[in-house]
Design an enzyme around this catalytic site. Structure first.
Site, PDB file in Angstrom:
ATOM      1  N   HIS A 186       0.827  -1.211   0.000  1.00 35.18           N
ATOM      2  CA  HIS A 186       0.000   0.000   0.000  1.00 35.18           C
ATOM      3  C   HIS A 186       0.859   1.258   0.000  1.00 35.18           C
ATOM      4  O   HIS A 186       0.608   2.210  -0.743  1.00 35.18           O
ATOM      5  CB  HIS A 186      -0.897   0.015   1.244  1.00 35.18           C
ATOM      6  CG  HIS A 186      -2.072  -0.898   1.150  1.00 35.18           C
ATOM      7  ND1 HIS A 186      -2.659  -1.468   2.253  1.00 35.18           N
ATOM      8  CD2 HIS A 186      -2.768  -1.345   0.083  1.00 35.18           C
ATOM      9  CE1 HIS A 186      -3.674  -2.214   1.865  1.00 35.18           C
ATOM     10  NE2 HIS A 186      -3.764  -2.155   0.555  1.00 35.18           N
ATOM     11  N   ARG A 288     -10.000   0.219 -10.841  1.00 35.96           N
ATOM     12  CA  ARG A 288     -10.335  -0.680  -9.737  1.00 35.96           C
ATOM     13  C   ARG A 288     -11.687  -0.249  -9.167  1.00 35.96           C
ATOM     14  O   ARG A 288     -11.836   0.891  -8.722  1.00 35.96           O
ATOM     15  CB  ARG A 288      -9.273  -0.604  -8.642  1.00 35.96           C
ATOM     16  CG  ARG A 288      -7.856  -0.919  -9.096  1.00 35.96           C
ATOM     17  CD  ARG A 288      -6.890  -0.799  -7.928  1.00 35.96           C
ATOM     18  NE  ARG A 288      -5.519  -1.074  -8.306  1.00 35.96           N
ATOM     19  CZ  ARG A 288      -4.631  -0.141  -8.637  1.00 35.96           C
ATOM     20  NH1 ARG A 288      -4.998   1.134  -8.650  1.00 35.96           N
ATOM     21  NH2 ARG A 288      -3.404  -0.472  -8.962  1.00 35.96           N
ATOM     22  N   ARG A 325     -11.961  -3.108 -14.297  1.00 41.78           N
ATOM     23  CA  ARG A 325     -11.863  -4.438 -13.701  1.00 41.78           C
ATOM     24  C   ARG A 325     -13.067  -4.637 -12.788  1.00 41.78           C
ATOM     25  O   ARG A 325     -13.309  -3.825 -11.891  1.00 41.78           O
ATOM     26  CB  ARG A 325     -10.573  -4.571 -12.880  1.00 41.78           C
ATOM     27  CG  ARG A 325     -10.408  -5.961 -12.255  1.00 41.78           C
ATOM     28  CD  ARG A 325      -9.140  -6.057 -11.436  1.00 41.78           C
ATOM     29  NE  ARG A 325      -9.200  -5.280 -10.216  1.00 41.78           N
ATOM     30  CZ  ARG A 325      -8.150  -5.030  -9.421  1.00 41.78           C
ATOM     31  NH1 ARG A 325      -6.967  -5.502  -9.753  1.00 41.78           N
ATOM     32  NH2 ARG A 325      -8.282  -4.309  -8.332  1.00 41.78           N
ATOM     33  N   ASN A 438       1.733  -7.739 -10.484  1.00 39.91           N
ATOM     34  CA  ASN A 438       1.897  -7.878  -9.030  1.00 39.91           C
ATOM     35  C   ASN A 438       1.472  -9.278  -8.586  1.00 39.91           C
ATOM     36  O   ASN A 438       2.220 -10.003  -7.924  1.00 39.91           O
ATOM     37  CB  ASN A 438       1.058  -6.838  -8.293  1.00 39.91           C
ATOM     38  CG  ASN A 438       1.338  -5.429  -8.743  1.00 39.91           C
ATOM     39  OD1 ASN A 438       2.317  -5.166  -9.426  1.00 39.91           O
ATOM     40  ND2 ASN A 438       0.480  -4.497  -8.378  1.00 39.91           N
ATOM     41  N   ARG A 449       3.004 -10.723  -1.890  1.00 36.07           N
ATOM     42  CA  ARG A 449       3.366  -9.386  -2.350  1.00 36.07           C
ATOM     43  C   ARG A 449       3.457  -8.368  -1.223  1.00 36.07           C
ATOM     44  O   ARG A 449       3.959  -7.271  -1.427  1.00 36.07           O
ATOM     45  CB  ARG A 449       2.350  -8.896  -3.395  1.00 36.07           C
ATOM     46  CG  ARG A 449       0.920  -8.952  -2.916  1.00 36.07           C
ATOM     47  CD  ARG A 449      -0.074  -8.696  -4.027  1.00 36.07           C
ATOM     48  NE  ARG A 449      -0.136  -7.289  -4.375  1.00 36.07           N
ATOM     49  CZ  ARG A 449      -1.047  -6.768  -5.180  1.00 36.07           C
ATOM     50  NH1 ARG A 449      -1.957  -7.541  -5.734  1.00 36.07           N
ATOM     51  NH2 ARG A 449      -1.058  -5.483  -5.440  1.00 36.07           N
ATOM     52  N   CYS A 486      -0.978  -3.851 -16.666  1.00 32.77           N
ATOM     53  CA  CYS A 486      -1.542  -2.864 -15.741  1.00 32.77           C
ATOM     54  C   CYS A 486      -0.969  -3.017 -14.346  1.00 32.77           C
ATOM     55  O   CYS A 486      -1.420  -2.365 -13.413  1.00 32.77           O
ATOM     56  CB  CYS A 486      -3.069  -2.963 -15.703  1.00 32.77           C
ATOM     57  SG  CYS A 486      -3.677  -4.526 -15.011  1.00 32.77           S
TER      58      CYS A 486
END
Length: 556
Positions: A186, A288, A325, A438, A449, A486
């Site tokens: 984050h 998102r 998405r 990711n 991750r 992306c």
């Protein structure tokens, strides 16, 4: 004496300044017993503190907007979790103080998450921050957070909670360095959105003494301790050169010989649109939609609410491309009304498209809302599903889109190695691929991750990951379809050139990275990018791949 340390650079730019450390974490409250007749009063204190912290997090989110808002709203929901609150009240009922009850209840929940194999490590860090804020309020001590300073500084911390990162003042915080975290945490994502140079996963960062002069290179991940005047001048000159290159580059993304590589923006909601437009984004490569679903973890947002939010974004890119998405719930983004609460390994369980296929009414409402939002607009709408594993998944999603009357291109995200290996099969059902590097790295290397200890395996320069990108791009080319990236890999200007050389047809990233990528792409021909890509894939480590590509592009 000048020394050099190396972490993981996650946000471009150079920062030179004195070290300031984050405020210390809240001390563990004493374990004293209270009389039974004080339990109700202590329970009331705990409830008030929880509500105050949740309200503060929501307010910070409203101020920050965009992706930060979604993250902070998720933290506020965490603070108000009814099961956690019930445990706090139970502990107080048997003699704990309010602060001790909160501390112990959160500790128990933390152990539960850690016992699941740390697949929710990112949530553990957020949970610690919520606990510290509640306990600080109950103890009447200052909240943990960024230090007070009238002079600009480089912030150093073990890790940065989203509530701190979201409201950093770039005029005071020149850059930041953390001991933990990774390139897709984050804090890294928010640092790029803020345009603040940042280095994460730096061992021993906490040992840098307060007031030490350091230089942070967010592009290379290098930290220069007590840099010489010559080193400062060298870094400042490099930063000035980058800034001049950014100013000179404009227009659509393309290589030096005119090969077009559209540069798109990753956004978390309408609040991110202005920055994307200002950066010259040619559209949105990843919208998102989770931010809409975080307002209320008990139920999905209404169709009307979704239509309004989607239309606001679509209207900002007339005749541009917007790739949406659909909801990616599960793993580190659980929702009470969708996500199973007892999965032993949520990252490998029911998440993404799997969740939506188990709840077809949620998917149908979202697709219908997207169809209505796009009505009458000249925008090129594309809709993609997260966590597609095979052709069966792709067919189920395409069927759902058609049943909802959606006039848009349907696509699949490549985040699971099986999707890259069988990309040509999946493309029989959908019209485009979008690589989420990711998660693709996470599943390729079995490396969470959010865990700093395995961040080297999250490096998008890993040759195995580049192989999977190449497989996907080659499959798309063979089918006459598009294949974009992306994931955060697209925000690395040098890697962007390699991705173009692998055959990727568009790149999507945080808005702050677009000028850097545009300027770098414009320096090299497609043939140079292809040679750099081949050199990177021929390497045996991420570091060697990066060096090999750099050597090709610099003519060495």
């Amino acid at each position: 004496m000048e020394t050099t340390l190396r972490g993981v650079g996650v946000s471009h730019g150079v920062a030179i300044g004195e070290v300031r450390h984050m405020g210390t974490a809240v001390l563990e409250p004493p374990a004293k017993q209270i009389p039974a007749d004080e339990a109700e009063r202590e329970q009331g204190r705990a409830r008030k503190a929880v509500e105050a912290v949740a309200a503060d997090l929501m307010a910070r989110g409203n101020l920050a907007g965009g992706e930060a808002q979604a993250v902070l709203e998720a933290q506020a929901m965490m603070a108000q979790d009814p099961e956690l609150m019930a445990d706090v009240e139970r502990r107080i009922a048997v003699g704990s103080t309010a602060e001790r009850g909160v501390y112990d209840a959160f500790a128990a929940y933390r152990e539960l998450l850690a016992g699941a194999g740390e697949y929710l490590a990112g949530r553990v860090a957020d949970l610690d921050d919520v606990r510290n804020r509640i306990v600080a309020r109950l103890l009447g001590v200052p909240m943990p957070g960024v230090p007070d300073s009238d002079e600009p500084y480089v912030l150093v911390a073990r890790d940065l909670a989203p509530a701190d990162t979201a409201l950093l003042d770039p005029t005071l915080v020149l850059g930041f360095v953390t001991e933990e975290g990774g390139p897709t945490s984050h804090s890294a994502i928010l640092a790029r959105a803020l345009g603040v140079p940042a280095v994460v996963a730096l061992p021993g960062a906490g040992e840098l003494a307060e007031g030490t002069m350091i230089a942070v290179d967010g592009s290379t991940g290098e930290i220069f301790v007590d840099p010489s005047d010559e080193k400062k001048a060298e870094l400042e000159a490099a930063a000035a050169e980058r800034k001049a290159a950014l100013a000179a580059a404009s227009g659509p993304g393309a290589t030096a010989d005119g090969h077009k590589v559209p540069l798109l923006a990753n956004i978390g909601g309408p609040a991110d649109v202005a920055a994307a437009v200002e950066a010259g984004a040619e559209g949105v490569g990843l919208f998102r939609t989770e931010f809409l679903f975080l307002d209320d973890s008990k139920q999905a947002p209404s169709e009307e609410k979704q239509v309004a939010a989607y239309r606001q974004v679509l209207e900002a890119f007339p005749e541009g491309r917007v790739v949406v998405r659909v909801l990616d719930a599960g793993a580190d983004k659980p929702l009470d009304f969708l996500t199973p609460g007892d999965e032993p390994n949520p990252a490998l369980g029911v998440r993404g498209l799997r969740t939506l296929l188990d709840h077809p009414e949620v998917l149908r409402t979202q697709l219908t809302a997207l169809a209505k939002a796009a009505e009458g607009l000249p925008v090129y709408l594309e809709v993609m599903a997260p966590m597609v594993a095979d052709r069966t998944d792709a067919r189920a999603f395409a069927d759902a889109c058609r049943e909802a009357g959606l006039r848009a291109k349907f696509g699949a995200m490549v985040e699971i190695p099986s999707a890259a290996l069988r990309a040509r099969s999946i493309l029989q059902e959908v019209e485009f691929l979008s690589l989420g590097t990711n998660d693709l790295a996470q599943y390729t290397f079995a490396a969470d991750r959010q865990v700093g200890a395995v961040s080297r395996l999250q490096d998008p320069w890993q040759p195995a990951l580049l192989d999977l990108v190449a497989l996907s791009a080659e499959a798309a080319k063979a089918e006459g379809k598009s294949c974009g990236v992306c994931g955060e890999a697209a925000s690395d200007p040098l890697l962007a050139c390699v991705l173009a050389g692998l055959g990727v047809t568009s790149l999507s990233m945080g808005a702050a990275s677009i000028p850097y990528v545009r300027a770098t792409l414009a320096k090299y021909t497609l043939a140079q990018c292809e040679r750099a890509a081949a050199a990177a894939r021929a390497s045996d480590s991420a570091e060697d791949a990066r060096s090999a590509a750099q050597a090709v592009l610099s003519g060495e």
